[in-house]
Design a protein around this motif. Structure first.
Motif, PDB file in Angstrom:
ATOM      1  N   GLU A 148       9.660  -0.919  -7.828  1.00 24.20           N
ATOM      2  CA  GLU A 148      10.155  -1.930  -8.766  1.00 24.20           C
ATOM      3  C   GLU A 148      10.919  -1.295  -9.914  1.00 24.20           C
ATOM      4  OE1 GLU A 148       7.214  -4.642 -10.133  1.00 24.20           O
ATOM      5  OE2 GLU A 148       6.660  -5.347  -8.129  1.00 24.20           O
ATOM      6  N   THR A 149      10.384  -0.206 -10.431  1.00 22.96           N
ATOM      7  CA  THR A 149      11.066   0.504 -11.521  1.00 22.96           C
ATOM      8  C   THR A 149      12.395   1.057 -11.044  1.00 22.96           C
ATOM      9  OG1 THR A 149       8.902   1.156 -12.403  1.00 22.96           O
ATOM     10  CG2 THR A 149      10.825   2.332 -13.258  1.00 22.96           C
ATOM     11  N   GLN A 150      12.393   1.607  -9.831  1.00 21.55           N
ATOM     12  CA  GLN A 150      13.627   2.146  -9.256  1.00 21.55           C
ATOM     13  C   GLN A 150      14.696   1.063  -9.139  1.00 21.55           C
ATOM     14  OE1 GLN A 150      14.651   2.940  -4.836  1.00 21.55           O
ATOM     15  NE2 GLN A 150      13.561   4.798  -5.524  1.00 21.55           N
ATOM     16  N   HIS A 151      14.326  -0.094  -8.604  1.00 21.00           N
ATOM     17  CA  HIS A 151      15.295  -1.181  -8.439  1.00 21.00           C
ATOM     18  C   HIS A 151      15.811  -1.682  -9.785  1.00 21.00           C
ATOM     19  CE1 HIS A 151      13.788  -2.241  -4.120  1.00 21.00           C
ATOM     20  NE2 HIS A 151      14.457  -1.109  -4.183  1.00 21.00           N
ATOM     21  N   ASP A 152      14.901  -1.813 -10.759  1.00 20.25           N
ATOM     22  CA  ASP A 152      15.322  -2.245 -12.098  1.00 20.25           C
ATOM     23  C   ASP A 152      16.318  -1.252 -12.696  1.00 20.25           C
ATOM     24  OD1 ASP A 152      13.722  -4.460 -11.950  1.00 20.25           O
ATOM     25  OD2 ASP A 152      12.080  -3.602 -13.137  1.00 20.25           O
ATOM     26  N   MET A 153      16.043   0.020 -12.491  1.00 24.42           N
ATOM     27  CA  MET A 153      16.925   1.039 -13.051  1.00 24.42           C
ATOM     28  C   MET A 153      18.277   1.050 -12.358  1.00 24.42           C
ATOM     29  SD  MET A 153      15.951   4.962 -13.969  1.00 24.42           S
ATOM     30  CE  MET A 153      14.593   4.332 -14.928  1.00 24.42           C
ATOM     31  N   LEU A 154      18.278   0.924 -11.036  1.00 27.56           N
ATOM     32  CA  LEU A 154      19.538   0.874 -10.302  1.00 27.56           C
ATOM     33  C   LEU A 154      20.379  -0.320 -10.725  1.00 27.56           C
ATOM     34  CD1 LEU A 154      18.373   1.912  -6.716  1.00 27.56           C
ATOM     35  CD2 LEU A 154      19.914   3.185  -8.217  1.00 27.56           C
ATOM     36  N   ASN A 155      19.712  -1.418 -11.031  1.00 29.40           N
ATOM     37  CA  ASN A 155      20.438  -2.610 -11.481  1.00 29.40           C
ATOM     38  C   ASN A 155      21.002  -2.454 -12.888  1.00 29.40           C
ATOM     39  OD1 ASN A 155      20.053  -4.084  -9.109  1.00 29.40           O
ATOM     40  ND2 ASN A 155      18.062  -4.879  -9.803  1.00 29.40           N
ATOM     41  N   SER A 156      20.443  -1.516 -13.641  1.00 34.65           N
ATOM     42  CA  SER A 156      20.870  -1.347 -15.036  1.00 34.65           C
ATOM     43  C   SER A 156      21.947  -0.285 -15.216  1.00 34.65           C
ATOM     44  CB  SER A 156      19.666  -0.997 -15.911  1.00 34.65           C
ATOM     45  OG  SER A 156      19.203   0.319 -15.629  1.00 34.65           O
ATOM     46  N   ILE A 157      22.213   0.484 -14.155  1.00 33.14           N
ATOM     47  CA  ILE A 157      23.229   1.534 -14.276  1.00 33.14           C
ATOM     48  C   ILE A 157      24.436   1.194 -13.406  1.00 33.14           C
ATOM     49  CG2 ILE A 157      21.584   3.341 -14.847  1.00 33.14           C
ATOM     50  CD1 ILE A 157      21.687   4.314 -11.992  1.00 33.14           C
ATOM     51  N   ARG A 158      25.579   1.694 -13.816  1.00 33.74           N
ATOM     52  CA  ARG A 158      26.804   1.449 -13.072  1.00 33.74           C
ATOM     53  C   ARG A 158      27.044   2.597 -12.104  1.00 33.74           C
ATOM     54  NH1 ARG A 158      32.094   2.966 -14.760  1.00 33.74           N
ATOM     55  NH2 ARG A 158      33.705   2.013 -13.448  1.00 33.74           N
ATOM     56  N   LEU A 159      27.138   2.268 -10.833  1.00 38.18           N
ATOM     57  CA  LEU A 159      27.420   3.291  -9.824  1.00 38.18           C
ATOM     58  C   LEU A 159      28.930   3.456  -9.715  1.00 38.18           C
ATOM     59  CD1 LEU A 159      24.907   2.300  -6.973  1.00 38.18           C
ATOM     60  CD2 LEU A 159      24.507   3.667  -9.024  1.00 38.18           C
ATOM     61  N   HIS A 160      29.415   4.628 -10.055  1.00 35.80           N
ATOM     62  CA  HIS A 160      30.858   4.865  -9.971  1.00 35.80           C
ATOM     63  C   HIS A 160      31.099   6.236  -9.356  1.00 35.80           C
ATOM     64  CE1 HIS A 160      29.455   6.426 -13.854  1.00 35.80           C
ATOM     65  NE2 HIS A 160      30.398   7.343 -13.746  1.00 35.80           N
ATOM     66  N   PRO A 161      32.191   6.369  -8.603  1.00 38.01           N
ATOM     67  CA  PRO A 161      32.476   7.646  -7.931  1.00 38.01           C
ATOM     68  C   PRO A 161      32.957   8.705  -8.921  1.00 38.01           C
ATOM     69  CG  PRO A 161      34.250   6.087  -7.539  1.00 38.01           C
ATOM     70  CD  PRO A 161      33.192   5.341  -8.292  1.00 38.01           C
ATOM     71  N   LEU A 162      32.306   9.843  -8.889  1.00 40.96           N
ATOM     72  CA  LEU A 162      32.732  10.978  -9.709  1.00 40.96           C
ATOM     73  C   LEU A 162      33.576  11.943  -8.890  1.00 40.96           C
ATOM     74  CD1 LEU A 162      29.330  11.490 -11.504  1.00 40.96           C
ATOM     75  CD2 LEU A 162      31.405  10.548 -12.506  1.00 40.96           C
ATOM     76  N   THR A 163      33.271  12.026  -7.590  1.00 38.79           N
ATOM     77  CA  THR A 163      34.083  12.784  -6.636  1.00 38.79           C
ATOM     78  C   THR A 163      34.122  11.958  -5.345  1.00 38.79           C
ATOM     79  OG1 THR A 163      32.333  14.013  -5.475  1.00 38.79           O
ATOM     80  CG2 THR A 163      33.083  14.922  -7.588  1.00 38.79           C
ATOM     81  N   SER A 164      34.830  12.465  -4.372  1.00 41.10           N
ATOM     82  CA  SER A 164      34.918  11.757  -3.086  1.00 41.10           C
ATOM     83  C   SER A 164      33.589  11.754  -2.337  1.00 41.10           C
ATOM     84  CB  SER A 164      35.994  12.409  -2.207  1.00 41.10           C
ATOM     85  OG  SER A 164      35.671  13.781  -1.967  1.00 41.10           O
TER      86      SER A 164
END
Length: 250
Positions: A148-164
């Motif tokens: 649950e903590t993992q899912h909450d945290m993933l929902n709170s951060i922006r996933l963006h590509p830093l490299t390919s």
């Protein structure tokens, strides 16, 4: 020697000074650094330890951070991370940059970096942030959090590509985290910086994951064939860290 100098006092101060410069040293290393005999160094260290100016953990001596607390010491949750011995042992043994990262408010915050010549923290990097979704430090902590903590945290951060090579799709990242949890370590293979590889294992306090310890280097320093060997060394260092933290907090 100057006629006003006190020889014994000077030796004690030299020991304190060399520990300030090089952080954690064994009795033999102090002898070699200061060109003093074993008996003198042992007596000085024994006295300094009795007076709480110096702490000894395993065979390593270091300044007592509660006395020598200055702008170069970084505290978090009653732990002075740059004073812990295990990361220095690992960095010197492997001769690879070593990181400690701690989870703070959905971010991985760097609390210690030890790079060549592996004697002092790299203070400029302390309190910087590293991406949760791409760095080995961030991924290994995410993987070992309660679901649950993992899912909450993933929902709170922006996933963006830093490299390919960055995992920035939830559909790919979540199974990746499951693999990391099963194997007990994470690898950042050019996901954050091209040409760089990082391996991390979790750090626990009271059986709760609070951060991670990692080895970071070029893809030439950390090759795929050597990852398992580095993981074993990291796991040993993590266990030593846990023992140190338990000792400090009891």
């Amino acid at each position: 020697m100057d006629s006003y100098e006190v020889s014994t006092l000077k030796k004690g101060l030299l020991i304190l000074d060399i520990l300030r410069q090089k952080h954690a040293l064994t009795l033999t290393e102090i002898m070699e650094e200061l060109s003093l005999n074993k008996t003198s160094v042992f007596r000085m260290l024994y006295t300094l330890e009795k007076m709480n100016y110096v702490n000894k953990y395993n065979k390593y001596y270091q300044l007592n951070p509660h006395i020598f607390r200055d702008e170069h010491l970084y505290w978090h949750q009653d732990i002075e991370w740059t004073s812990l011995v295990a990361p220095y042992q690992l960095a010197r043994q492997e001769e690879i940059t070593t990181y400690i990262g701690i989870l703070e408010d959905c971010e991985m915050v760097i609390k210690n970096v030890i790079r060549e010549p592996f004697e002092q923290p790299f203070f400029q990097a302390i309190d910087t942030r590293t991406p949760m979704h791409s760095s080995a430090l961030g991924k290994v902590v995410l993987a070992h959090l309660p679901i649950e903590t993992q899912h909450d945290m993933l929902n709170s951060i922006r996933l963006h590509p830093l490299t390919s090579k960055t995992f920035y799709d939830y559909g790919l990242l979540i199974p990746h985290l499951q693999v990391i949890k099963a194997q007990g370590y994470a690898v950042d293979n050019e996901e954050t910086n091209l040409g760089k590889c990082c391996i991390a294992v979790p750090i626990y306090v009271n059986k709760e994951v609070i951060g991670a310890i990692a080895l970071h280097g070029s893809t030439e320093q950390i090759k795929k064939a050597t990852i398992r060997s580095f993981v074993k060394k990291l796991v040993e260092a993590s266990k030593k860290l846990t023992a140190e933290i338990d000792y400090l907090l009891t």
